[in-house]
Scaffold this motif. Structure first.
Motif, PDB file in Angstrom:
ATOM      1  N   ALA A   1       0.835  -1.211   0.000  1.00  0.00           N
ATOM      2  CA  ALA A   1       0.000   0.000   0.000  1.00  0.00           C
ATOM      3  C   ALA A   1       0.863   1.252   0.000  1.00  0.00           C
ATOM      4  N   LYS A   2       1.916   1.226  -0.833  1.00  0.00           N
ATOM      5  CA  LYS A   2       2.778   2.402  -0.942  1.00  0.00           C
ATOM      6  C   LYS A   2       3.326   2.525  -2.349  1.00  0.00           C
ATOM      7  N   THR A   3       3.704   3.751  -2.690  1.00  0.00           N
ATOM      8  CA  THR A   3       4.297   4.019  -3.992  1.00  0.00           C
ATOM      9  C   THR A   3       5.677   3.385  -4.066  1.00  0.00           C
ATOM     10  N   LEU A   4       5.971   2.787  -5.208  1.00  0.00           N
ATOM     11  CA  LEU A   4       7.295   2.231  -5.468  1.00  0.00           C
ATOM     12  C   LEU A   4       7.884   2.921  -6.686  1.00  0.00           C
ATOM     13  N   ILE A   5       9.099   3.407  -6.531  1.00  0.00           N
ATOM     14  CA  ILE A   5       9.858   4.000  -7.626  1.00  0.00           C
ATOM     15  C   ILE A   5      11.044   3.083  -7.886  1.00  0.00           C
ATOM     16  N   VAL A   6      11.134   2.575  -9.110  1.00  0.00           N
ATOM     17  CA  VAL A   6      12.166   1.602  -9.455  1.00  0.00           C
ATOM     18  C   VAL A   6      13.025   2.167 -10.587  1.00  0.00           C
ATOM     19  N   PRO A   7      14.265   2.578 -10.286  1.00  0.00           N
ATOM     20  CA  PRO A   7      15.126   3.167 -11.310  1.00  0.00           C
ATOM     21  C   PRO A   7      15.572   2.179 -12.383  1.00  0.00           C
TER      22      PRO A   7
END
Length: 157
Positions: A91-97
């Motif tokens: 239940a959280k935003t994920l930023i994957v470079p």
């Protein structure tokens, strides 16, 4: 509102600040969820030209593909699997470079290099996720998170 967008140039903040009121106007008075999801992803794709932009809706124990713009995609994703399923589970935003470095990444397309997933939370539960993929590495940051969250908050589920 007319179905044409004003495409902004300039930095990322300027582009989002120009786009968000236009998306709000597109959604105003339209009660149909699918129509609103479709117009939202079309506006994002048109403004930013990302590789893939779309929604997955929570249906039972899976995320199911909903309106999107881009190449064909994975249709169903289990909770906790890949970036989308992990965003749902946490239940959280994920930023994957770099998606290749994400444990359990689901490669719907080998052309996807980086990703951001924003969960849509209503009444304390994730009801959908907004998934955005880029064909370049390290395309997303907390600025995208902030503005994409504002866009997700416009949607009525």
């Amino acid at each position: 509102m007319a179905e044409d967008l004003t495409i902004a140039s300039g930095n990322k903040t300027t582009q989002y600040e120009t786009l968000i009121p236009q998306i709000a106007a597109l959604l105003q008075g339209e009660p149909d969820l699918i129509a609103n999801l479709a117009n939202t992803v079309a506006a994002l794709k048109e403004q930013f030209g990302w590789f893939w932009v779309g929604f997955y809706l929570v249906k039972g124990d899976e995320l199911v593909l909903a309106p999107f713009q881009g190449p064909v995609a994975c249709t169903r994703i289990k909770k906790g699997r890949g970036v989308c399923g992990s965003s749902w589970a946490q239940a959280k935003t994920l930023i994957v470079p770099d998606v290749e470095k994400f444990p359990g990444h689901i490669a719907c397309s080998s052309l996807s290099k980086s990703e951001i997933v924003i969960p849509v939370i209503r009444n304390g539960e994730v009801v959908a996720v907004l998934d955005v993929d880029s064909d370049t590495y390290d395309s997303f940051d907390t600025e995208d998170e902030k503005f994409l969250q504002q866009i997700v908050d416009l949607l009525l589920f």
